[in-house]
Design a protein around this motif. Structure first.
Motif, PDB file in Angstrom:
ATOM      1  N   TRP A 129      -9.092 -52.192  50.888  1.00 55.74           N
ATOM      2  CA  TRP A 129      -8.304 -52.996  51.816  1.00 55.74           C
ATOM      3  C   TRP A 129      -8.744 -54.444  51.724  1.00 55.74           C
ATOM      4  CZ3 TRP A 129     -11.404 -48.891  53.399  1.00 55.74           C
ATOM      5  CH2 TRP A 129     -12.658 -49.243  53.935  1.00 55.74           C
ATOM      6  N   ASN A 130      -7.848 -55.347  52.115  1.00 53.83           N
ATOM      7  CA  ASN A 130      -8.188 -56.764  52.108  1.00 53.83           C
ATOM      8  C   ASN A 130      -7.518 -57.483  53.266  1.00 53.83           C
ATOM      9  OD1 ASN A 130      -5.736 -58.490  51.342  1.00 53.83           O
ATOM     10  ND2 ASN A 130      -5.672 -56.947  49.700  1.00 53.83           N
ATOM     11  N   THR A 131      -8.123 -58.606  53.650  1.00 56.31           N
ATOM     12  CA  THR A 131      -7.537 -59.526  54.634  1.00 56.31           C
ATOM     13  C   THR A 131      -7.472 -60.905  53.985  1.00 56.31           C
ATOM     14  OG1 THR A 131      -9.755 -59.866  55.562  1.00 56.31           O
ATOM     15  CG2 THR A 131      -8.340 -58.252  56.644  1.00 56.31           C
ATOM     16  N   GLN A 132      -6.829 -60.988  52.834  1.00 53.29           N
ATOM     17  CA  GLN A 132      -6.879 -62.190  52.000  1.00 53.29           C
ATOM     18  C   GLN A 132      -5.531 -62.868  51.791  1.00 53.29           C
ATOM     19  OE1 GLN A 132      -8.990 -60.273  48.623  1.00 53.29           O
ATOM     20  NE2 GLN A 132     -10.630 -61.728  49.028  1.00 53.29           N
ATOM     21  N   ASP A 133      -4.485 -62.359  52.419  1.00 53.62           N
ATOM     22  CA  ASP A 133      -3.218 -63.084  52.330  1.00 53.62           C
ATOM     23  C   ASP A 133      -3.401 -64.452  52.978  1.00 53.62           C
ATOM     24  OD1 ASP A 133      -0.150 -63.148  52.021  1.00 53.62           O
ATOM     25  OD2 ASP A 133      -0.465 -63.611  54.157  1.00 53.62           O
ATOM     26  N   PRO A 134      -2.981 -65.543  52.305  1.00 55.01           N
ATOM     27  CA  PRO A 134      -3.260 -66.892  52.824  1.00 55.01           C
ATOM     28  C   PRO A 134      -2.773 -67.128  54.247  1.00 55.01           C
ATOM     29  CG  PRO A 134      -2.570 -67.026  50.540  1.00 55.01           C
ATOM     30  CD  PRO A 134      -2.392 -65.589  50.949  1.00 55.01           C
ATOM     31  N   ARG A 135      -1.565 -66.676  54.586  1.00 54.75           N
ATOM     32  CA  ARG A 135      -1.076 -66.908  55.941  1.00 54.75           C
ATOM     33  C   ARG A 135      -1.849 -66.075  56.952  1.00 54.75           C
ATOM     34  NH1 ARG A 135       5.142 -66.359  58.261  1.00 54.75           N
ATOM     35  NH2 ARG A 135       4.639 -67.001  60.392  1.00 54.75           N
ATOM     36  N   VAL A 136      -2.242 -64.864  56.571  1.00 48.92           N
ATOM     37  CA  VAL A 136      -3.063 -64.037  57.452  1.00 48.92           C
ATOM     38  C   VAL A 136      -4.384 -64.749  57.746  1.00 48.92           C
ATOM     39  CG1 VAL A 136      -4.408 -61.899  57.558  1.00 48.92           C
ATOM     40  CG2 VAL A 136      -2.020 -61.828  56.824  1.00 48.92           C
ATOM     41  N   MET A 137      -5.001 -65.303  56.718  1.00 49.01           N
ATOM     42  CA  MET A 137      -6.280 -65.979  56.917  1.00 49.01           C
ATOM     43  C   MET A 137      -6.135 -67.209  57.808  1.00 49.01           C
ATOM     44  SD  MET A 137      -8.433 -65.625  53.358  1.00 49.01           S
ATOM     45  CE  MET A 137      -7.308 -66.561  52.329  1.00 49.01           C
ATOM     46  N   GLN A 138      -4.977 -67.852  57.767  1.00 43.38           N
ATOM     47  CA  GLN A 138      -4.769 -69.053  58.574  1.00 43.38           C
ATOM     48  C   GLN A 138      -4.489 -68.733  60.038  1.00 43.38           C
ATOM     49  OE1 GLN A 138      -1.509 -71.008  56.619  1.00 43.38           O
ATOM     50  NE2 GLN A 138      -2.723 -71.588  54.828  1.00 43.38           N
ATOM     51  N   THR A 139      -3.919 -67.559  60.309  1.00 47.07           N
ATOM     52  CA  THR A 139      -3.414 -67.295  61.658  1.00 47.07           C
ATOM     53  C   THR A 139      -4.258 -66.334  62.484  1.00 47.07           C
ATOM     54  OG1 THR A 139      -1.979 -65.544  60.781  1.00 47.07           O
ATOM     55  CG2 THR A 139      -1.031 -67.761  60.991  1.00 47.07           C
ATOM     56  N   ILE A 140      -5.056 -65.450  61.859  1.00 48.42           N
ATOM     57  CA  ILE A 140      -5.812 -64.485  62.655  1.00 48.42           C
ATOM     58  C   ILE A 140      -7.100 -65.110  63.184  1.00 48.42           C
ATOM     59  CG2 ILE A 140      -4.878 -62.487  61.446  1.00 48.42           C
ATOM     60  CD1 ILE A 140      -7.463 -62.232  59.920  1.00 48.42           C
ATOM     61  N   ASP A 141      -7.541 -64.612  64.315  1.00 47.26           N
ATOM     62  CA  ASP A 141      -8.768 -65.081  64.944  1.00 47.26           C
ATOM     63  C   ASP A 141      -9.933 -64.218  64.476  1.00 47.26           C
ATOM     64  OD1 ASP A 141     -10.713 -66.142  66.541  1.00 47.26           O
ATOM     65  OD2 ASP A 141      -9.899 -65.404  68.430  1.00 47.26           O
ATOM     66  N   ARG A 142     -10.588 -64.622  63.415  1.00 50.65           N
ATOM     67  CA  ARG A 142     -11.817 -64.029  62.872  1.00 50.65           C
ATOM     68  C   ARG A 142     -11.607 -62.762  62.051  1.00 50.65           C
ATOM     69  NH1 ARG A 142     -15.273 -62.972  67.902  1.00 50.65           N
ATOM     70  NH2 ARG A 142     -13.180 -62.551  68.728  1.00 50.65           N
ATOM     71  N   GLY A 143     -10.674 -61.886  62.429  1.00 51.63           N
ATOM     72  CA  GLY A 143     -10.516 -60.654  61.655  1.00 51.63           C
ATOM     73  C   GLY A 143      -9.487 -59.726  62.262  1.00 51.63           C
ATOM     74  N   VAL A 144      -9.455 -58.477  61.731  1.00 45.61           N
ATOM     75  CA  VAL A 144      -8.489 -57.480  62.175  1.00 45.61           C
ATOM     76  C   VAL A 144      -9.236 -56.177  62.476  1.00 45.61           C
ATOM     77  CG1 VAL A 144      -6.740 -58.523  60.685  1.00 45.61           C
ATOM     78  CG2 VAL A 144      -7.983 -56.504  59.877  1.00 45.61           C
ATOM     79  N   THR A 145      -8.529 -55.266  63.130  1.00 45.25           N
ATOM     80  CA  THR A 145      -9.049 -53.928  63.383  1.00 45.25           C
ATOM     81  C   THR A 145      -8.182 -52.918  62.660  1.00 45.25           C
ATOM     82  OG1 THR A 145      -9.917 -54.539  65.556  1.00 45.25           O
ATOM     83  CG2 THR A 145      -9.592 -52.204  65.129  1.00 45.25           C
ATOM     84  N   LEU A 146      -8.812 -52.039  61.880  1.00 49.38           N
ATOM     85  CA  LEU A 146      -8.115 -50.950  61.207  1.00 49.38           C
ATOM     86  C   LEU A 146      -8.378 -49.659  61.971  1.00 49.38           C
ATOM     87  CD1 LEU A 146      -8.716 -51.660  57.401  1.00 49.38           C
ATOM     88  CD2 LEU A 146      -6.564 -51.831  58.656  1.00 49.38           C
ATOM     89  N   HIS A 147      -7.310 -48.905  62.225  1.00 53.00           N
ATOM     90  CA  HIS A 147      -7.406 -47.713  63.057  1.00 53.00           C
ATOM     91  C   HIS A 147      -6.647 -46.583  62.375  1.00 53.00           C
ATOM     92  CE1 HIS A 147      -6.864 -45.943  67.414  1.00 53.00           C
ATOM     93  NE2 HIS A 147      -7.453 -45.107  66.584  1.00 53.00           N
ATOM     94  N   LEU A 148      -7.320 -45.464  62.145  1.00 56.37           N
ATOM     95  CA  LEU A 148      -6.669 -44.259  61.636  1.00 56.37           C
ATOM     96  C   LEU A 148      -6.018 -43.533  62.801  1.00 56.37           C
ATOM     97  CD1 LEU A 148      -6.158 -42.240  59.266  1.00 56.37           C
ATOM     98  CD2 LEU A 148      -8.267 -41.099  59.969  1.00 56.37           C
ATOM     99  N   LEU A 149      -4.677 -43.465  62.810  1.00 55.40           N
ATOM    100  CA  LEU A 149      -3.972 -42.806  63.902  1.00 55.40           C
ATOM    101  C   LEU A 149      -3.847 -41.309  63.687  1.00 55.40           C
ATOM    102  CD1 LEU A 149      -1.093 -45.284  64.786  1.00 55.40           C
ATOM    103  CD2 LEU A 149      -3.375 -45.092  65.769  1.00 55.40           C
ATOM    104  N   GLY A 150      -3.807 -40.856  62.445  1.00 52.48           N
ATOM    105  CA  GLY A 150      -3.694 -39.428  62.205  1.00 52.48           C
ATOM    106  C   GLY A 150      -3.441 -39.122  60.742  1.00 52.48           C
ATOM    107  N   VAL A 151      -3.630 -37.861  60.395  1.00 57.39           N
ATOM    108  CA  VAL A 151      -3.446 -37.381  59.020  1.00 57.39           C
ATOM    109  C   VAL A 151      -2.650 -36.088  59.056  1.00 57.39           C
ATOM    110  CG1 VAL A 151      -4.588 -36.573  56.916  1.00 57.39           C
ATOM    111  CG2 VAL A 151      -5.608 -38.429  58.253  1.00 57.39           C
ATOM    112  N   ARG A 152      -1.630 -36.021  58.239  1.00 56.34           N
ATOM    113  CA  ARG A 152      -0.911 -34.771  58.035  1.00 56.34           C
ATOM    114  C   ARG A 152      -1.127 -34.328  56.596  1.00 56.34           C
ATOM    115  NH1 ARG A 152       5.676 -33.891  57.830  1.00 56.34           N
ATOM    116  NH2 ARG A 152       5.606 -31.729  57.159  1.00 56.34           N
ATOM    117  N   GLY A 153      -1.663 -33.134  56.423  1.00 55.08           N
ATOM    118  CA  GLY A 153      -1.937 -32.641  55.081  1.00 55.08           C
ATOM    119  C   GLY A 153      -2.556 -31.263  55.124  1.00 55.08           C
TER     120      GLY A 153
END
Length: 311
Positions: A122-146
């Motif tokens: 995973w990455n948080t390197q899109d230029p507009r994302v880097m310009q607009t987010i406050d410090r970082g993001v949160t990744l959350h696994l909501l569920g798995v079907r398998g």
């Protein structure tokens, strides 16, 4: 690129140290296009990450398997985990979190690249994302079907213990690990372990606070075809009805402000309060109307009973 390194120790009692990879040293151009059409990615460098599409916060797949990287819609992408990914669970208590007996064979998308297996991070390197987010993001696994269990973990060097990020509880199960934080301009790969072959739908949410004070969130589902015998068509056709916190995970992107998504619990509560207020107002009108009518009847009766016809 780094040479293939197993994610699980091949010798009892040993833990492989993840080696630095030149593939982690990347930058993403702002003008990288959003590709269309279905595609299956079986080898090469792939990330998931937030990006703006038509000014809307989204979670996409960054496809670096070609000379010119592109972004892809998760609904149009299947990640093929071939039989080349099969490894044996070591006889090592450090890997007990996998919930699989030692000696069993599992499918591993490794943290360090194996040229014969898709390499997912995973990455948080899109230029507009880097310009607009406050410090970082949160990744959350909501569920798995398998048909089996998915575990995602990091293996650092110096014989450190594995760090479990996500672990599903089995078919249509709730995730067993908490959300984790990813700083801005981060590019990371981890080990993804699938216990049995088959189609897996993995629903992930990425959320962030923006420097503007706005809150944004997007939820998408990754499609995996694990094992050479698993049908890609089946993976595309599978329905992403994975349960998450509070009910089924949404399949589309969401934008929220003030922490309350449109149509969420806050909206429902407001609607209920308005309904109660309307009912109370109607009841009050009825009471006042009946009271006035009773008063008029009483006055007429007093007037009729008075000798001179006056009250």
């Amino acid at each position: 690129m780094a040479t293939a390194t197993p994610a699980l120790a091949e010798r009892p009692g040993s833990v492989p140290a993840a080696q630095p990879s030149p593939g982690l040293q990347q930058s993403i151009a702002a003008d990288q296009p959003l590709a269309t059409g279905r595609v299956t990615l079986a080898t090469g460098h792939v990330d998931i990450g937030p990006r703006y599409v038509d000014d809307k916060w989204s979670l996409l797949i960054h496809d670096g398997t070609r000379a010119q990287p592109v972004w892809r819609d998760p609904d149009e992408t299947v990640l093929r985990v071939s039989d080349a990914a099969v490894q044996t669970v070591p006889d090592d208590p450090a890997y007990a979190f996998l919930g699989v007996d030692a000696g069993k064979r599992v499918y591993v998308v490794p943290q360090v690249q194996n040229q014969d297996v898709v390499w997912l991070g995973w990455n948080t390197q899109d230029p507009r994302v880097m310009q607009t987010i406050d410090r970082g993001v949160t990744l959350h696994l909501l569920g798995v079907r398998g048909p089996g269990t998915l575990t995602t973990f990091l293996q650092s060097g110096n014989f450190a213990a594995p760090q479990v990020l996500w672990r599903s509880a089995g078919p249509a199960g709730q995730p067993a690990a908490q959300p984790f934080w990813v700083e801005v301009n981060t590019h990371t790969h981890a080990n993804w372990v699938f216990t049995v072959p088959g189609v897996y739908l993995v629903t992930i949410q990425v959320s962030a606070d923006l420097v503007s004070g706005e809150k944004v969130s997007a939820t998408r589902t990754l499609r995996f075809a694990v094992g050479d015998a698993t049908s890609t068509d089946e993976a595309f056709a599978a329905t992403a009805d994975v349960p998450g916190p509070g009910g089924p995970a949404p399949a589309s992107d969401e934008r929220t402000e003030g922490g309350d998504p449109s149509g969420g619990p806050g909206t429902l509560l407001l609607t209920a309060l308005i309904g109660v207020a309307v009912l109370l107002a109607v009841a009050l009108v009825v009471v006042l109307t009946r009271g006035a009518a009773a008063k008029r009847r009483a006055e007429r009766e007093r007037t009729a009973s008075s000798p001179d016809g006056r009250s």
